[in-house]
Motif scaffolding. Structure first.
Motif, mmCIF file in Angstrom:
data_model
loop_
_atom_site.group_PDB
_atom_site.id
_atom_site.type_symbol
_atom_site.label_atom_id
_atom_site.label_comp_id
_atom_site.label_asym_id
_atom_site.label_seq_id
_atom_site.Cartn_x
_atom_site.Cartn_y
_atom_site.Cartn_z
ATOM 1 N N HIS A 72 0.858 -1.195 0.000
ATOM 2 C CA HIS A 72 0.000 0.000 0.000
ATOM 3 C C HIS A 72 0.887 1.235 0.000
ATOM 4 O O HIS A 72 2.091 1.142 0.287
ATOM 5 C CB HIS A 72 -0.958 0.010 1.200
ATOM 6 N N PRO A 73 0.341 2.425 -0.297
ATOM 7 C CA PRO A 73 1.143 3.656 -0.257
ATOM 8 C C PRO A 73 1.805 3.810 1.107
ATOM 9 O O PRO A 73 1.213 3.469 2.142
ATOM 10 C CB PRO A 73 0.115 4.765 -0.517
ATOM 11 N N TRP A 74 3.015 4.347 1.091
ATOM 12 C CA TRP A 74 3.816 4.369 2.315
ATOM 13 C C TRP A 74 3.855 5.747 2.969
ATOM 14 O O TRP A 74 3.428 5.916 4.107
ATOM 15 C CB TRP A 74 5.232 3.897 1.974
ATOM 16 N N CYS A 75 4.362 6.763 2.274
ATOM 17 C CA CYS A 75 4.546 8.086 2.866
ATOM 18 C C CYS A 75 3.806 9.135 2.054
ATOM 19 O O CYS A 75 3.980 9.229 0.833
ATOM 20 C CB CYS A 75 6.032 8.431 2.943
ATOM 21 N N ALA A 76 3.004 9.945 2.746
ATOM 22 C CA ALA A 76 2.171 10.933 2.055
ATOM 23 C C ALA A 76 2.910 12.228 1.742
ATOM 24 O O ALA A 76 2.676 12.851 0.710
ATOM 25 C CB ALA A 76 0.934 11.240 2.899
ATOM 26 N N GLN A 77 3.790 12.652 2.633
ATOM 27 C CA GLN A 77 4.388 13.984 2.524
ATOM 28 C C GLN A 77 5.909 13.894 2.502
ATOM 29 O O GLN A 77 6.523 13.273 3.372
ATOM 30 C CB GLN A 77 3.962 14.847 3.723
ATOM 31 N N TRP A 78 6.520 14.533 1.485
ATOM 32 C CA TRP A 78 7.985 14.538 1.350
ATOM 33 C C TRP A 78 8.492 15.970 1.431
ATOM 34 O O TRP A 78 8.027 16.853 0.715
ATOM 35 C CB TRP A 78 8.402 13.884 0.035
ATOM 36 N N PHE A 79 9.477 16.178 2.308
ATOM 37 C CA PHE A 79 10.008 17.505 2.634
ATOM 38 C C PHE A 79 11.500 17.505 2.318
ATOM 39 O O PHE A 79 12.285 16.774 2.937
ATOM 40 C CB PHE A 79 9.755 17.764 4.126
ATOM 41 N N HIS A 80 11.898 18.291 1.314
ATOM 42 C CA HIS A 80 13.299 18.320 0.887
ATOM 43 C C HIS A 80 13.898 19.711 1.055
ATOM 44 O O HIS A 80 13.346 20.698 0.558
ATOM 45 C CB HIS A 80 13.416 17.876 -0.578
ATOM 46 N N VAL A 81 15.033 19.774 1.729
ATOM 47 C CA VAL A 81 15.738 21.035 1.968
ATOM 48 C C VAL A 81 16.792 21.221 0.884
ATOM 49 O O VAL A 81 17.546 20.296 0.571
ATOM 50 C CB VAL A 81 16.419 21.036 3.349
ATOM 51 N N HIS A 82 16.849 22.421 0.318
ATOM 52 C CA HIS A 82 17.781 22.679 -0.774
ATOM 53 C C HIS A 82 19.189 22.967 -0.257
ATOM 54 O O HIS A 82 19.425 23.113 0.928
ATOM 55 C CB HIS A 82 17.257 23.815 -1.655
ATOM 56 N N HIS A 83 20.125 23.039 -1.208
ATOM 57 C CA HIS A 83 21.545 23.083 -0.871
ATOM 58 C C HIS A 83 21.970 24.408 -0.252
ATOM 59 O O HIS A 83 21.405 25.465 -0.525
ATOM 60 C CB HIS A 83 22.387 22.871 -2.129
ATOM 61 N N LEU A 84 23.020 24.307 0.559
ATOM 62 C CA LEU A 84 23.810 25.475 0.915
ATOM 63 C C LEU A 84 24.952 25.542 -0.090
ATOM 64 O O LEU A 84 25.704 24.579 -0.254
ATOM 65 C CB LEU A 84 24.375 25.335 2.332
ATOM 66 N N ASN A 85 25.043 26.653 -0.788
ATOM 67 C CA ASN A 85 26.047 26.801 -1.842
ATOM 68 C C ASN A 85 27.116 27.811 -1.436
ATOM 69 O O ASN A 85 26.891 28.671 -0.584
ATOM 70 C CB ASN A 85 25.395 27.266 -3.148
#
Length: 483
Positions: free
Chosen positions: A261-274
């Protein structure tokens, strides 16, 4: 609260499988070296997210892995194991390396006011669980054994690319720079669930398995750790944007194949420090750590403040000048809070509630921490007494974790000691309304005049005037009052 969902590419109202409870997973470090401040940007933003969810009233169960085996130099199952690489570099055992850098990581987190997750699980502690889940995937036809290794069969999926519309040609084995072809794979996107000695003869950590002596692949670790401690339904998965593919993509594939069945509803990704030369990494010679910031005289919380001033979905450019600006703004903020009088009346609960409502709305709009910082200044400017301001600032700091009141109290003590020392020596006496922050400025002005730095003394007088303070020089000291 509304959060951008990397899986749907839109901002959505945050919902959970069990009302009032958040099952949250954050990808932890591979503990083969110190974390650089680019890595730590992700952990700062994930920390704010967890604390804001708790602030909203959620019961949060946050789980994090520690990768101490199985993460290869390339995320595409090629290259040397990073842990073995670290052990060779320092001529130590892999487990000694893991222990040292795990402690170093959490030491850095403590300096940045990052809360330790509820569950922290090293990968080496769940080998039996990895073997069990891989066995189930084989039994269900989602994995196969080839060349001694176990691979996940991505051809069994109706959809593999979850986060981005990748050009399949760009992802073809041998096309991407640094990716070597694995002849054992049935499909170019298949990935390893379990390595055996056929991969590395000199692998330091290895265990018996039905497929031979070996060790787990990186991707299976996170899925198994989350399913064990978060359960079958994960509400929120966090990590750096560079983990979206292939790591998080592979986590979804194997988890949903196992669960059915579906596992994770919400994905939160932090962008790079450049930096000015691009993404920060350990291999580019731009290895900036929390310890290095301290050596250069920076408070680690000034770096946290620097991160909070930007949105997590935007690349953040680091330079010493930018950090200087943030450190200066942070120190000025602390000074303004130090000048507040806590005994100035009772807390105005109605006014406090309005300020808190605005904070909830602003930060709750896709974790807008820059607006959360703006809310601090709104409190300082609000037409309410000092007691109310301090109470609201303390409340907001449950989320922002900048140690605002603690730093302000320390500054007041320091300035009071300086003022007392000056008057105690008989050299200069300050008479005023009992505000250590103002006393300290008056003392600095006197020291500037004594050093014949009259321009500096005038600047301090102007600064006091801007705060509504009038200063009068008298024999042996000065008198000040608010006008």
């Amino acid at each position: 609260m509304y959060l951008y969902n990397s899986a749907t590419h839109k901002k959505e109202e945050f919902r959970t499988h069990t009302p009032g409870r958040v099952e949250m997973y954050t990808c932890g470090p591979t503990v083969y070296h110190f974390a650089h401040i680019g890595n730590l940007r992700s952990y700062i933003m994930e920390d704010v997210l967890e604390k804001f969810l708790r602030y909203e009233g959620y019961d949060v169960n946050r789980v994090m892995n520690i990768t101490d085996v199985g993460h290869l130099a390339s995320d595409a199952d090629t290259g040397e194991d990073k842990m073995l690489k670290g052990a060779k570099r320092e001529n130590k055992s892999v487990m000694d390396i893991a222990k040292f850098y795990t402690c170093a990581f959490f030491g850095d987190c403590a300096k940045l006011n990052i809360k330790t997750p509820d569950v922290v699980q090293p990968a080496t502690g769940l080998i039996d669980e990895f073997i069990r889940v891989v066995s189930v995937l084989i039994d269900r036809g989602y994995a196969y054994v080839a060349g001694g290794n176990v691979y996940f069969d991505t051809s069994r999926l109706s959809r593999y690319y979850v986060f981005n519309d990748h050009d399949e040609e760009d992802l073809a084995v041998g096309v991407r720079e640094g990716v070597e072809e694995d002849a054992n794979k049935h499909n170019k996107n298949d990935f390893v669930l379990w390595f055996t000695k056929s991969k590395f003869e000199d692998q330091a950590l290895k265990w018996d398995s039905p497929w031979g002596v070996g060790y787990p692949g990186w991707h299976i670790e996170c899925s198994c750790i989350s399913m064990k401690f978060n359960g079958e339904w994960l509400d929120l998965h966090c990590g750096g944007v560079d983990n979206a593919f292939p790591h998080h993509t592979n986590e979804i594939a194997q988890s949903e194949a196992y669960l059915g069945h579906p596992w994770c509803a919400q994905w939160f990704h932090v962008h790079h420090l450049n930096t000015s030369s691009g993404k920060m990494s350990k291999s580019k010679g731009e290895f900036l750590t929390v310890s290095l910031l301290e050596e250069k005289g920076y408070d680690p919380l000034a770096y946290r403040f620097f991160c909070l001033q930007s949105h997590y979905r935007k690349g953040l450019v680091f330079s010493w000048e930018n950090l200087d600006n943030a450190a200066g703004a942070y120190q000025k903020l602390i000074k303004r809070i130090a000048a507040l009088k806590g005994g100035d009346g009772q807390v105005d609960e109605s006014a406090a509630a309005k300020l808190k409502e605005k904070f909830l709305t602003q930060v709750g709009n896709d974790l807008n921490t820059s607006m959360g910082v703006t809310c601090l200044y709104d409190v300082l400017k609000a037409p309410v007494n000092g007691a109310t301001k301090l109470a609201v600032l303390e409340d907001f700091d449950r989320v922002l974790s900048l140690s605002l009141l603690e730093k302000a109290a320390a500054l007041r003590e320091q300035e009071a000691a300086q003022a007392k020392s000056a008057s105690g020596d008989g050299g200069f006496t300050i008479q005023g309304e009992g505000d250590p922050a103002i006393d300290a400025l008056v003392l600095r002005r006197a020291e500037a005049k004594k050093a014949k730095d009259f321009a500096g003394a005038d600047r301090i007088r102007d600064e006091l005037k801007a705060q509504g303070v009038e200063i009068t020089d008298v024999p042996g000291g000065a008198v000040w009052k608010r006008v």
